[in-house]
Design a protein around this motif. Structure first.
Motif, PDB file in Angstrom:
ATOM      1  N   ALA A  62      -0.115   4.419  -0.375  1.00  0.00           N
ATOM      2  CA  ALA A  62      -0.786   5.529   0.314  1.00  0.00           C
ATOM      3  C   ALA A  62      -0.505   6.878  -0.334  1.00  0.00           C
ATOM      4  O   ALA A  62      -0.838   7.085  -1.501  1.00  0.00           O
ATOM      5  CB  ALA A  62      -0.398   5.521   1.791  1.00  0.00           C
ATOM      6  N   CYS A  83       2.080  -1.526   4.533  1.00  0.00           N
ATOM      7  CA  CYS A  83       2.086  -0.092   4.242  1.00  0.00           C
ATOM      8  C   CYS A  83       3.515   0.387   4.049  1.00  0.00           C
ATOM      9  O   CYS A  83       4.363   0.169   4.921  1.00  0.00           O
ATOM     10  CB  CYS A  83       1.424   0.681   5.378  1.00  0.00           C
ATOM     11  SG  CYS A  83      -0.308   0.289   5.631  1.00  0.00           S
ATOM     12  N   ILE A 115      -9.623   2.273  -6.254  1.00  0.00           N
ATOM     13  CA  ILE A 115      -8.253   1.910  -5.909  1.00  0.00           C
ATOM     14  C   ILE A 115      -7.547   1.397  -7.155  1.00  0.00           C
ATOM     15  O   ILE A 115      -8.076   0.537  -7.870  1.00  0.00           O
ATOM     16  CB  ILE A 115      -8.217   0.815  -4.829  1.00  0.00           C
ATOM     17  CG1 ILE A 115      -8.971   1.276  -3.575  1.00  0.00           C
ATOM     18  CG2 ILE A 115      -6.772   0.458  -4.467  1.00  0.00           C
ATOM     19  CD1 ILE A 115      -9.160   0.165  -2.550  1.00  0.00           C
ATOM     20  N   LYS A 156      -7.999   2.600   2.127  1.00  0.00           N
ATOM     21  CA  LYS A 156      -7.298   1.598   2.949  1.00  0.00           C
ATOM     22  C   LYS A 156      -8.282   0.618   3.576  1.00  0.00           C
ATOM     23  O   LYS A 156      -8.015  -0.589   3.660  1.00  0.00           O
ATOM     24  CB  LYS A 156      -6.484   2.307   4.042  1.00  0.00           C
ATOM     25  CG  LYS A 156      -5.657   1.365   4.924  1.00  0.00           C
ATOM     26  CD  LYS A 156      -4.684   0.515   4.097  1.00  0.00           C
ATOM     27  CE  LYS A 156      -3.625  -0.144   4.960  1.00  0.00           C
ATOM     28  NZ  LYS A 156      -4.168  -1.004   6.015  1.00  0.00           N
ATOM     29  N   LEU A 178      -9.117  -1.813   0.863  1.00  0.00           N
ATOM     30  CA  LEU A 178      -7.975  -2.671   0.546  1.00  0.00           C
ATOM     31  C   LEU A 178      -7.776  -3.720   1.637  1.00  0.00           C
ATOM     32  O   LEU A 178      -7.392  -4.865   1.345  1.00  0.00           O
ATOM     33  CB  LEU A 178      -6.713  -1.819   0.384  1.00  0.00           C
ATOM     34  CG  LEU A 178      -5.477  -2.538  -0.157  1.00  0.00           C
ATOM     35  CD1 LEU A 178      -5.698  -2.970  -1.615  1.00  0.00           C
ATOM     36  CD2 LEU A 178      -4.242  -1.649  -0.058  1.00  0.00           C
ATOM     37  N   ASP A 179      -8.033  -3.345   2.895  1.00  0.00           N
ATOM     38  CA  ASP A 179      -7.843  -4.271   4.006  1.00  0.00           C
ATOM     39  C   ASP A 179      -8.754  -5.488   3.926  1.00  0.00           C
ATOM     40  O   ASP A 179      -8.505  -6.505   4.597  1.00  0.00           O
ATOM     41  CB  ASP A 179      -8.086  -3.548   5.336  1.00  0.00           C
ATOM     42  CG  ASP A 179      -6.898  -2.687   5.756  1.00  0.00           C
ATOM     43  OD1 ASP A 179      -5.800  -2.901   5.210  1.00  0.00           O
ATOM     44  OD2 ASP A 179      -7.066  -1.800   6.616  1.00  0.00           O
ATOM     45  N   TRP A 231       0.861  -1.196   0.000  1.00  0.00           N
ATOM     46  CA  TRP A 231       0.000   0.000   0.000  1.00  0.00           C
ATOM     47  C   TRP A 231       0.890   1.236   0.000  1.00  0.00           C
ATOM     48  O   TRP A 231       1.612   1.505   0.960  1.00  0.00           O
ATOM     49  CB  TRP A 231      -0.913  -0.037   1.212  1.00  0.00           C
ATOM     50  CG  TRP A 231      -1.713   1.206   1.494  1.00  0.00           C
ATOM     51  CD1 TRP A 231      -1.720   1.928   2.640  1.00  0.00           C
ATOM     52  CD2 TRP A 231      -2.655   1.852   0.620  1.00  0.00           C
ATOM     53  NE1 TRP A 231      -2.589   2.985   2.563  1.00  0.00           N
ATOM     54  CE2 TRP A 231      -3.185   2.970   1.325  1.00  0.00           C
ATOM     55  CE3 TRP A 231      -3.093   1.619  -0.687  1.00  0.00           C
ATOM     56  CZ2 TRP A 231      -4.131   3.831   0.766  1.00  0.00           C
ATOM     57  CZ3 TRP A 231      -4.030   2.483  -1.233  1.00  0.00           C
ATOM     58  CH2 TRP A 231      -4.540   3.564  -0.528  1.00  0.00           C
ATOM     59  N   ILE A 291      -0.913  -7.408   3.602  1.00  0.00           N
ATOM     60  CA  ILE A 291      -0.875  -6.021   3.149  1.00  0.00           C
ATOM     61  C   ILE A 291       0.131  -5.247   3.994  1.00  0.00           C
ATOM     62  O   ILE A 291       0.034  -5.237   5.223  1.00  0.00           O
ATOM     63  CB  ILE A 291      -2.265  -5.356   3.231  1.00  0.00           C
ATOM     64  CG1 ILE A 291      -3.245  -6.091   2.318  1.00  0.00           C
ATOM     65  CG2 ILE A 291      -2.188  -3.883   2.843  1.00  0.00           C
ATOM     66  CD1 ILE A 291      -4.653  -5.553   2.360  1.00  0.00           C
ATOM     67  N   ALA A 311      -0.580  -0.835  -4.612  1.00  0.00           N
ATOM     68  CA  ALA A 311      -1.880  -0.172  -4.644  1.00  0.00           C
ATOM     69  C   ALA A 311      -1.773   1.307  -4.283  1.00  0.00           C
ATOM     70  O   ALA A 311      -0.962   1.704  -3.441  1.00  0.00           O
ATOM     71  CB  ALA A 311      -2.847  -0.866  -3.684  1.00  0.00           C
TER      72      ALA A 311
END
Length: 524
Positions: free
Chosen positions: A308, A341, A493, A325, A328-329, A306, A339, A432
């Motif tokens: 971000a 970050c 996303i 987020k 995505l989670d 991720w 996943i 992502a």
């Protein structure tokens, strides 16, 4: 039992094709329902332009489709010969050629004639402007017709396709079906809005700097930007590089691609429009026929990075990052994916942006120079004389004055980012990002002037989040993140992977779609 119009236009294209081939519905019924829906909704949204006026001819095309489908019967082999799109109405983005229809390039005066004379059989009139009808199809449009599609018109885009907000002085502004006061995005905004409002069951678009990804996210849809170069046509077996120089990226920066309400439709559409020489790289059945058990295993074994806000270098409207987020989670909480970050930017954003600005401006200037057919020093005066949008003129002014040294440095930075990404993909299966830095904004403005207090220094700076994928030439699927809890507006996303991993991206999206249905009935 007669299918109700609302249900007929809200099902997937794959299911609609099945019903047409099984003769549960007819192409004539589908065409009439589609045109009725367009007549009802399009005046409010302004998504479809240059809608064909020859409805008797359209009806005949639908009747011909029914004849073919009746002749094919229930045989699978014969159905394949009839074409999976046989009898399904489609509209083409107004940047691409479709025989018998005009291409205004997003209502750009540069390609029309201002006249008081009426239209004739070879032209189409919009107010004081007349545009000539095309004499041939783009290759991908020709393949859509071969698969049986009935082309009924065009979909709106911004002038010359520049910007992620579909407005122009000829066709007006395309509005978002989820909220008619905000933008539908762009540059494939008309395609997205027509699909989201159930005027069409499939849409084509194109993507240079997010023009598939942005409108898909803002209209609760799926899209795929395929591996760079897959849609590149060949001439006599050789790749067509007539518009490329020795100081450009080794792959196209822009590509045609599909938008749909489910990944299965994306897969079928992509397989249909791919050039013949690329068919060995992609098989839609690998997406559609993948078992739920295998999809679960794919997700469980996946590691997603991720990105971000790219290490704090990208500003976002409040709520966007947390919104994306949370969605995505779900790959973790419901699918077991890992996943992670990435708190640090994997590559300096300033270098990405500077590289892209040079490459983009160079490409746009050369493309318009070739299309206009004038001397190099006459490109900008011609644009100004035709009152082309200021952003396009500014873009060409940047491209005109570039030096070879600047271009080489830009390509070097792009190459460096590719090397870094290659390393990232050794640790992650997918990466992502949000599909936009802002929620759909007020449709009456041209572009956001600031985000989270940070001034946007160009008309497309607010689309900075699109640049990593474009520069990389990576395949990227957009999945809908649903409606924001505070904004009340859609967001999406971007999920991208190594070149050639298009099937895996669509399989990931299919798992998501099967588990989290995002579509909202817009017939209300």
């Amino acid at each position: 039992m007669k299918t109700f119009p609302a249900e007929l236009l809200s099902i997937s294209a794959v299911e609609l094709s099945r019903r047409l081939h099984s003769r549960e519905i007819t192409s004539v019924e589908l065409l009439k329902t589609t045109l009725d829906r367009i007549d009802e909704v399009n005046p409010k949204i302004r998504a479809i332009v240059a809608l064909r006026k020859d409805r008797d001819n359209l009806l005949q095309e639908a009747q011909d489709a029914d004849f073919d489908l009746d002749s094919a019967g229930a045989s699978t082999d014969e159905n394949k010969q009839a074409g999976w799109l046989r009898g399904i109405p489609l509209a083409i983005k107004d940047l691409e050629k479709a025989k018998g229809l005009t291409t205004t390039s997003g209502g750009c005066p540069l390609f029309g004639v201002q006249t008081e004379q009426g239209e004739d059989e070879g032209s189409y009139r919009f107010g004081d402007w007349k545009f000539e009808n095309e004499m041939e199809d783009e290759p991908f449009v020709r393949r859509l017709r071969y698969a049986g599609a009935i082309i009924i018109g065009k979909t709106n885009a911004p002038e010359i396709g520049m910007g992620c907000h579909s407005y122009n002085t000829i066709h007006g502004t395309t509005l978002n079906p989820y909220n008619l006061s905000v933008s539908a995005g762009g540059s494939s905004g008309g395609a997205a809005a027509a699909l989201a409002s159930n005027m069409l069951v499939l849409s084509d678009g194109s993507d240079m700097m997010g023009s598939l990804r942005n409108p898909a996210g803002w209209n609760n849809l799926y899209s795929i930007r395929s591996t760079a170069g897959w849609m590149k046509e060949s001439i006599d077996g050789e790749a067509d590089d007539s518009t490329e120089s020795d100081i450009e990226l080794p792959y196209p920066t822009s590509t045609v691609g599909p938008m749909a309400r489910c990944p299965e439709d994306l897969a079928m559409f992509l397989e249909t429009i791919l050039p013949e020489e690329q068919r060995t790289d992609f098989d839609a059945s690998a997406v559609i026929d993948k078992s739920l058990e295998d999809l679960n295993l794919l997700v469980k074994r996946s590691k997603i990075g991720w990105l971000a806000d790219w290490g704090g270098s990208l500003p976002f409207e409040d709520g966007v990052l947390s919104h994306c987020k949370r969605r995505l989670d779900l790959f973790d909480s419901k699918g077991g994916a890992s996943i992670e970050c990435l708190s640090d930017a994997p590559f300096p954003n300033d270098d990405l942006w500077d590289s892209w600005m040079v490459i983009r401006s160079h490409k746009i200037f050369n493309s318009l120079h070739e299309r206009i057919g004038c001397d190099v020093d006459e490109v900008i005066p011609t644009l100004k004389a035709c009152h082309v949008k200021p952003e396009a003129i500014w873009e060409c002014e940047q491209g005109e004055c570039l030096t070879r040294q600047q271009l080489e440095l830009a390509l070097e930075k792009a190459h460096d980012w590719s090397a870094v990404a290659e390393t990232l993909f050794q640790s992650y299966d997918f990466l992502a990002l949000p599909s936009s830095q802002v929620y759909p904004f007020d449709a009456s403005i041209d572009w956001p002037k600031s985000i989270a207090g940070k001034k946007m220094d160009t008309y497309h700076r607010w689309m900075n989040v699109m640049v990593p994928v474009t520069l990389l030439g990576a395949p990227c699927v957009t999945i809908p993140a649903g409606i924001g809890s505070t904004s009340g507006l859609p967001m999406g996303i971007q999920i991208f992977a190594k070149k050639g991993k298009d099937v895996q991206l669509l399989q990931l999206a299919r798992w998501y779609c099967r588990n989290f249905e995002m579509n909202i009935d817009l017939y209300k």
